[in-house]
Design an enzyme around this catalytic site. Structure first.
Site, PDB file in Angstrom:
ATOM      1  N   ASP A  20       6.234 -12.913  24.099  1.00 40.91           N
ATOM      2  CA  ASP A  20       7.174 -12.605  23.246  1.00 40.91           C
ATOM      3  C   ASP A  20       6.716 -12.635  21.734  1.00 40.91           C
ATOM      4  O   ASP A  20       7.001 -11.356  21.129  1.00 40.91           O
ATOM      5  CB  ASP A  20       8.264 -13.743  23.283  1.00 40.91           C
ATOM      6  CG  ASP A  20       9.403 -13.408  24.549  1.00 40.91           C
ATOM      7  OD1 ASP A  20       8.620 -13.083  25.556  1.00 40.91           O
ATOM      8  OD2 ASP A  20      10.391 -13.503  24.496  1.00 40.91           O
ATOM      9  N   ARG A  99      13.053 -29.049  16.088  1.00 41.62           N
ATOM     10  CA  ARG A  99      13.261 -27.890  15.344  1.00 41.62           C
ATOM     11  C   ARG A  99      13.187 -28.189  13.635  1.00 41.62           C
ATOM     12  O   ARG A  99      12.606 -27.192  13.078  1.00 41.62           O
ATOM     13  CB  ARG A  99      14.340 -27.317  15.628  1.00 41.62           C
ATOM     14  CG  ARG A  99      14.414 -26.804  17.019  1.00 41.62           C
ATOM     15  CD  ARG A  99      13.094 -26.172  17.427  1.00 41.62           C
ATOM     16  NE  ARG A  99      13.185 -25.649  18.736  1.00 41.62           N
ATOM     17  CZ  ARG A  99      12.028 -25.524  19.561  1.00 41.62           C
ATOM     18  NH1 ARG A  99      11.185 -26.349  19.018  1.00 41.62           N
ATOM     19  NH2 ARG A  99      11.984 -24.797  20.722  1.00 41.62           N
ATOM     20  N   ASP A 128      18.566 -22.346  19.357  1.00 44.41           N
ATOM     21  CA  ASP A 128      17.224 -22.588  18.313  1.00 44.41           C
ATOM     22  C   ASP A 128      17.634 -21.555  17.111  1.00 44.41           C
ATOM     23  O   ASP A 128      16.851 -21.904  16.292  1.00 44.41           O
ATOM     24  CB  ASP A 128      16.066 -22.339  19.190  1.00 44.41           C
ATOM     25  CG  ASP A 128      15.485 -23.568  20.030  1.00 44.41           C
ATOM     26  OD1 ASP A 128      16.215 -24.746  19.517  1.00 44.41           O
ATOM     27  OD2 ASP A 128      14.635 -23.456  20.769  1.00 44.41           O
ATOM     28  N   SER A 185      11.897 -20.911  31.528  1.00 42.47           N
ATOM     29  CA  SER A 185      11.268 -20.898  30.264  1.00 42.47           C
ATOM     30  C   SER A 185      10.876 -22.518  29.998  1.00 42.47           C
ATOM     31  O   SER A 185      11.685 -23.131  30.297  1.00 42.47           O
ATOM     32  CB  SER A 185      12.007 -20.308  29.259  1.00 42.47           C
ATOM     33  OG  SER A 185      13.101 -20.958  29.046  1.00 42.47           O
TER      34      SER A 185
END
Length: 423
Positions: A20, A99, A128, A185
């Site tokens: 990606d 994050r 996210d 994922s």
């Protein structure tokens, strides 16, 4: 647009080395941007050198690999331990905790390189994108954010998902590994590894045994319980003692403590959960998480509080701070006034939480074997004993009960007069 297009400016891209973000890197370059790639080392098992080489081959101007493990543990994981942070009871927020430091490190790189924009590869349905972008806007108000997976032209070009990405990679000469993609994922850091999407989107599908990356299957874990001791200072893990290959080991630095706790949890199958949670944007999502070390530290800390934390302080903290802090982390509001307010409450609540907890890990379970807090005066063995009266006057309990019963007697009378029989 080709690589020869006029440069629109410099962009800092959060890059992973995967399909990606490699396609996003090339797409940005073909749109006329000069791209600085940024990778955060927050403890994940990853070939950073290979990712750096791949980014440069695709066309990145520079690649930064920033080691943020220390700040991740000390500034983000430890306060979460101090307040027993969780989201919807079971999730210990491993992704959410990572994050903010990643976003902060990316902004530091963007500022150093004079980037006018930052970019990421988050999908338009997940949490996210919210976490990163709220952090970006707090850390550098006014910075431009390029989110390809919300860009109409990008979405049209890659409407076929992975197949479209693979086709684009082939056309653009982007190196692609030949390994078959996992049907889910993953996201990993020092605190945990998460799994979602693909076959996991059916909440009734049992995760395959080979999905779990960090922990051994509890059924295959050692047949002997592993013992270890965790010491806390004002609610922060400050020492971990365990045995490795017959030798006693002690770690005192933050990264070392979490790493050692991970080692113990991983080999004993501790910290696996499979849940359906409520994403901030309103969609329910099924997620599987492995959080070996943080699980051990979380429950050890929770136990110690029972010994040395004031009852009313703990109740107030549990009623508001713990829940609110978990929500702040999950929803991406770390860089906010409410997080600062809550953090002050966390620190104040932990002043007396100093002591040692003896722990055991065995075939997926974690248990407490004992605890002590020498400086705490709240627990008194003599006072608590059923065999020794000590300084406590049992007769005083009668008056206490009488006062507590005043409103309950009135409640009983009210019910009787209303014709309701409580018996």
């Amino acid at each position: 647009m080709t690589d020869s297009a006029p440069k629109k400016g410099r962009v800092c891209l959060a890059y992973s080395g995967g399909l990606d973000t490699s396609c996003i890197l090339k797409w940005l370059i073909n749109q006329g941007y000069e791209v600085i790639c940024f990778l955060a080392d927050c403890g994940q098992e990853e070939d950073f050198k290979a990712a750096e080489q791949k980014a440069m081959k695709v066309g990145a101007k520079k690649v930064y690999i920033e080691d943020i493990k220390k700040e991740f543990v000390e500034e983000f994981c430890w306060p979460a331990i101090q307040c027993n942070a969780n989201y919807e009871t079971l999730y210990l927020l491993g992704t959410s905790l990572a994050r903010p430091p990643i976003a902060r490190a990316q902004i530091r790189v963007a500022q150093k390189e004079g980037c006018f924009a930052v970019s990421h590869g988050c999908t338009g349905k997940g949490n996210d994108q919210v976490r990163f972008e709220l952090a970006f806007q707090a850390l550098q108000p006014g910075i431009k954010i390029i989110a390809p997976w919300r860009d109409a032209a990008f979405l049209k070009k890659f409407a076929g998902g992975r197949n479209s990405l693979l086709e684009y990679a082939s056309q653009q000469g982007i190196p692609v590994t030949s390994t078959k993609s996992k049907p889910w994922s993953m996201d990993e850091n020092l605190a945990h590894c998460s799994y979602e999407a693909g076959i996991l989107e059916d909440p009734n599908t049992t995760p395959p045994a080979d999905m779990w990356k960090l922990t051994v299957d509890p059924k295959e874990a050692p047949d002997e319980e592993e013992l270890f001791t965790v010491e806390f200072t004002k609610g922060i893990p400050s020492k971990l003692q365990y045995t490795e290959n017959g030798k006693s080991k002690t770690v005192t630095d933050a990264v070392g403590i979490l790493t050692a706790a991970n080692t113990i949890g991983r080999r004993n199958g501790v910290g696996r959960i499979d849940i359906v949670e409520n994403r901030f944007i309103g969609i329910k999502s099924r997620g599987c998480y492995e959080t070996p070390g943080l699980t051990c530290l979380h429950f050890a800390h929770l136990d110690l509080e029972g010994l040395c934390m004031d009852r009313e302080v703990r109740a107030l903290r549990d009623q508001y701070v713990t829940t609110a802090y978990g929500k702040v982390l999950y929803n991406g509001h770390y860089f906010s006034p409410q997080r600062e307010f809550l953090h002050a409450g966390i620190v104040a609540s932990q002043q007396s939480v100093t002591g040692t907890v003896r722990c055991g890990a065995y075939k997926g379970s974690f248990r407490i074997l004992g605890r002590e807090a020498p400086t705490s005066k709240l627990y008194d063995m003599e006072e608590s004993s059923m065999d020794d009266i000590g300084d406590f006057d049992p007769a005083a309990a009668g008056g206490f009960i009488d006062v507590e019963a005043i409103r309950l007697r009135k409640y009983g009378v009210m019910k009787k007069e209303a014709g309701e029989d409580l018996v």
